[in-house]
Design an enzyme around this catalytic site. Structure first.
Site, PDB file in Angstrom:
ATOM      1  N   ASP A 141      35.318  -5.795  28.206  1.00 26.16           N
ATOM      2  CA  ASP A 141      34.261  -4.764  27.404  1.00 26.16           C
ATOM      3  C   ASP A 141      33.128  -4.209  28.637  1.00 26.16           C
ATOM      4  O   ASP A 141      33.834  -3.935  29.521  1.00 26.16           O
ATOM      5  CB  ASP A 141      33.886  -5.877  27.136  1.00 26.16           C
ATOM      6  CG  ASP A 141      34.043  -6.542  26.147  1.00 26.16           C
ATOM      7  OD1 ASP A 141      34.638  -6.619  25.371  1.00 26.16           O
ATOM      8  OD2 ASP A 141      32.962  -8.257  25.769  1.00 26.16           O
ATOM      9  N   ARG A 173      38.121   1.103  22.463  1.00 26.17           N
ATOM     10  CA  ARG A 173      37.509   0.877  21.360  1.00 26.17           C
ATOM     11  C   ARG A 173      36.224   1.516  21.973  1.00 26.17           C
ATOM     12  O   ARG A 173      35.489   1.910  22.911  1.00 26.17           O
ATOM     13  CB  ARG A 173      36.544  -0.344  21.752  1.00 26.17           C
ATOM     14  CG  ARG A 173      35.889  -1.297  21.163  1.00 26.17           C
ATOM     15  CD  ARG A 173      35.364  -2.708  21.328  1.00 26.17           C
ATOM     16  NE  ARG A 173      36.598  -3.066  21.101  1.00 26.17           N
ATOM     17  CZ  ARG A 173      36.042  -3.881  22.363  1.00 26.17           C
ATOM     18  NH1 ARG A 173      34.493  -4.857  22.493  1.00 26.17           N
ATOM     19  NH2 ARG A 173      37.445  -5.568  22.208  1.00 26.17           N
TER      20      ARG A 173
HETATM   21  P1  FDA Z   1      24.393   0.030  13.658  1.00 22.08           P
HETATM   22  O1  FDA Z   1      23.331  -0.545  14.625  1.00 22.08           O
HETATM   23  O2  FDA Z   1      23.699   1.018  13.711  1.00 22.08           O
HETATM   24  O3  FDA Z   1      24.422  -0.985  13.119  1.00 22.08           O
HETATM   25  C1  FDA Z   1      24.770  -0.044  11.558  1.00 22.08           C
HETATM   26  C2  FDA Z   1      24.679  -1.354  10.322  1.00 22.08           C
HETATM   27  O4  FDA Z   1      25.780  -2.633  10.510  1.00 22.08           O
HETATM   28  C3  FDA Z   1      23.340  -2.089  10.248  1.00 22.08           C
HETATM   29  O5  FDA Z   1      22.427  -1.087   9.156  1.00 22.08           O
HETATM   30  C4  FDA Z   1      23.766  -2.856   9.430  1.00 22.08           C
HETATM   31  O6  FDA Z   1      23.944  -3.253   7.615  1.00 22.08           O
HETATM   32  C5  FDA Z   1      25.253  -3.625  10.101  1.00 22.08           C
HETATM   33  N1  FDA Z   1      24.502  -4.211  11.337  1.00 22.08           N
HETATM   34  C6  FDA Z   1      25.018  -4.090  12.516  1.00 22.08           C
HETATM   35  N2  FDA Z   1      23.985  -5.409  13.044  1.00 22.08           N
HETATM   36  C7  FDA Z   1      23.762  -6.289  12.485  1.00 22.08           C
HETATM   37  C8  FDA Z   1      23.814  -7.968  13.289  1.00 22.08           C
HETATM   38  N3  FDA Z   1      23.465  -7.939  13.971  1.00 22.08           N
HETATM   39  N4  FDA Z   1      23.700  -8.460  12.025  1.00 22.08           N
HETATM   40  C9  FDA Z   1      23.713  -8.088  11.022  1.00 22.08           C
HETATM   41  N5  FDA Z   1      24.335  -6.992   9.894  1.00 22.08           N
HETATM   42  C10 FDA Z   1      24.454  -5.920  11.333  1.00 22.08           C
HETATM   43  N6  FDA Z   1      28.956  -3.124  22.986  1.00 22.08           N
HETATM   44  C11 FDA Z   1      28.990  -2.824  24.280  1.00 22.08           C
HETATM   45  O7  FDA Z   1      27.890  -2.305  24.684  1.00 22.08           O
HETATM   46  N7  FDA Z   1      29.945  -2.868  24.333  1.00 22.08           N
HETATM   47  C12 FDA Z   1      31.067  -3.566  24.781  1.00 22.08           C
HETATM   48  O8  FDA Z   1      32.285  -4.326  24.834  1.00 22.08           O
HETATM   49  C13 FDA Z   1      31.201  -3.442  22.600  1.00 22.08           C
HETATM   50  N8  FDA Z   1      31.917  -4.305  22.183  1.00 22.08           N
HETATM   51  C14 FDA Z   1      31.964  -4.142  21.089  1.00 22.08           C
HETATM   52  C15 FDA Z   1      33.374  -4.790  19.485  1.00 22.08           C
HETATM   53  C16 FDA Z   1      33.177  -4.339  18.915  1.00 22.08           C
HETATM   54  C17 FDA Z   1      34.497  -5.251  17.816  1.00 22.08           C
HETATM   55  C18 FDA Z   1      32.337  -4.055  17.855  1.00 22.08           C
HETATM   56  C19 FDA Z   1      31.210  -3.893  16.632  1.00 22.08           C
HETATM   57  C20 FDA Z   1      30.667  -4.115  18.652  1.00 22.08           C
HETATM   58  C21 FDA Z   1      30.917  -4.226  19.767  1.00 22.08           C
HETATM   59  N9  FDA Z   1      29.949  -3.900  20.997  1.00 22.08           N
HETATM   60  C22 FDA Z   1      29.688  -3.572  22.372  1.00 22.08           C
HETATM   61  C23 FDA Z   1      28.095  -3.705  20.064  1.00 22.08           C
HETATM   62  C24 FDA Z   1      27.668  -2.043  19.422  1.00 22.08           C
HETATM   63  O9  FDA Z   1      27.647  -0.961  21.189  1.00 22.08           O
HETATM   64  C25 FDA Z   1      26.804  -2.087  19.004  1.00 22.08           C
HETATM   65  O10 FDA Z   1      26.054  -2.518  19.601  1.00 22.08           O
HETATM   66  C26 FDA Z   1      26.912  -2.960  17.264  1.00 22.08           C
HETATM   67  O11 FDA Z   1      28.474  -2.599  17.115  1.00 22.08           O
HETATM   68  C27 FDA Z   1      25.646  -2.631  16.223  1.00 22.08           C
HETATM   69  O12 FDA Z   1      26.466  -1.391  16.754  1.00 22.08           O
HETATM   70  P2  FDA Z   1      26.981  -0.669  14.012  1.00 22.08           P
HETATM   71  O13 FDA Z   1      27.993   1.120  15.232  1.00 22.08           O
HETATM   72  O14 FDA Z   1      27.367  -1.996  14.325  1.00 22.08           O
HETATM   73  O15 FDA Z   1      25.671   0.657  14.523  1.00 22.08           O
END
Ligand code: FDA
Length: 311
Positions: A137, A187
């Site tokens: 991570d 990732r």
């Molecule tokens: P964004 O936050 O813009 O959300 C897009 C949409 O997704 C929202 O409009 C909503 O519909 C849905 N959504 C998002 N979060 C939600 C929630 N909490 N509850 C419900 N719905 C939600 N970060 C990091 O800094 N280091 C790491 O190692 C990792 N590892 C990691 C692994 C995996 C498998 C994932 C999916 C994510 C990470 N992250 C991470 C977290 C990542 O950086 C980020 O903070 C989250 O994925 C939220 O970003 P989105 O890309 O989903 O978009």
């Protein structure tokens, strides 16, 4: 970005608030929606359920920022126990592990990087024995160089070890170019920490643009991109890039967090995509939960109700 994002991310590192919130049981509504349980058994059971639904899994034994050597040692041991349990249940072909280096000693004064590397090696060896892989991570930007350095060391013996890059950092497009090599597993996520404007884009639109630029680099290269997002727009753009670049299913994967958009996880899997669900487990769920709330402050009232009722 939401006005609540920064305060929530600051709270994620507040000891006093943590002491109050951490008295909530893992079974309380909001915690349970993001964390299936505290034990190895609970993690393996959750994995079995997801795999039965056609999904793959990466497991995170919760914990971070430890300054306690004994805790770092215990975290490494917990991963080894987990990997043995996955192999025993015949799940290691579908489940790998995600490791935060700060949970296995990276921040220990003086000896941090050495201890973290040693523990990461032990976990990689256990993963390799079980027939699976490890992804490191990525944490806040002060650790990026150290984490990528440890990744390089690990990849000499365990070339399948995965990296995480965060699109909100200005440096990440260049890091994607450096890592988009044959055999690499990267990732791509947006990034979850509270970062200053000197190093990170602050507006969602800039983070999203960076995410797309990075996607183009990773999907255009010979490595194995792991597209970690719940964002419908990013998923659509990734799918269309995959089509235009002629990439075959199975040469990349989608990743989402446990409990977030589960229907979308299943939909993608039913369309033949590899979908990996990130499953956190253990007692140290506070920082993880706070980062999820910062991403979605709509869940705050649900969280406060759980805190008051302690259910
Ligand atoms: P964004 O936050 O813009 O959300 C897009 C949409 O997704 C929202 O409009 C909503 O519909 C849905 N959504 C998002 N979060 C939600 C929630 N909490 N509850 C419900 N719905 C939600 N970060 C990091 O800094 N280091 C790491 O190692 C990792 N590892 C990691 C692994 C995996 C498998 C994932 C999916 C994510 C990470 N992250 C991470 C977290 C990542 O950086 C980020 O903070 C989250 O994925 C939220 O970003 P989105 O890309 O989903 O978009």
């Amino acid at each position: 970005m939401s006005l609540l994002r920064q305060p929530l991310l600051m709270l994620s590192r507040s000891g006093a608030i943590k002491n109050v919130v951490s008295t909530m049981p893992v079974s309380s509504g909001i915690v349970h929606s993001y964390v299936p349980g505290e034990t190895t058994q609970a993690a393996v059971d959750a994995t079995a359920g997801l795999v039965a639904d056609g999904l793959t899994v990466t497991l995170d034994f919760l914990g971070e920022d430890t300054l306690d050597r004994a805790r770092a040692d215990a975290t490494a041991a917990a991963y080894v126990e987990l990997l043995e349990a996955l192999a025993a249940r015949d799940l290691a072909g579908s489940a790998e592990v995600s490791v935060k280096l700060s949970a296995v000693g990276q921040m220990l004064p003086g000896e941090g990087e050495r201890v973290a590397l040693e523990h990461a090696r032990t976990i990689c060896r256990a993963a390799s024995n079980a027939g699976t892989t490890v992804t490191l991570d990525m944490e806040d930007h002060t650790t990026t160089d150290s984490t990528l350095g440890i990744l390089r060391e690990l990849r000499q013996d365990f070339p399948e070890t995965g990296a995480v890059l965060q699109a909100y950092l200005h440096r990440t497009e260049a890091d994607c170019r450096a890592l988009a090599q044959e055999g690499s597993r990267v990732r791509l996520c947006k990034g979850a920490y509270n970062e200053p404007e000197e190093v990170a884009y602050q507006d969602k639109v800039d983070v999203d643009r960076s995410y797309v630029r990075c996607l183009k680099v990773l999907l255009g290269g010979p490595g194995y991109p792991m597209i970690a997002t719940h964002d419908p727009r990013m998923i659509e753009i990734a799918t269309s890039l995959v089509g235009s670049l002629g990439r075959e299913q199975g040469t990349y994967e989608f990743q989402m967090l446990y409990g977030i958009r589960p229907e979308e996880q299943k939909r993608l899997a039913e369309n033949g995509e590899t979908v990996r669900v990130y499953v956190p487990y253990g007692q140290e769920w506070y920082g993880y939960l706070m980062r999820r709330l910062a991403e979605r402050p709509q869940n705050l009232s649900f969280f406060l109700k759980s805190l008051v009722s302690k259910k």
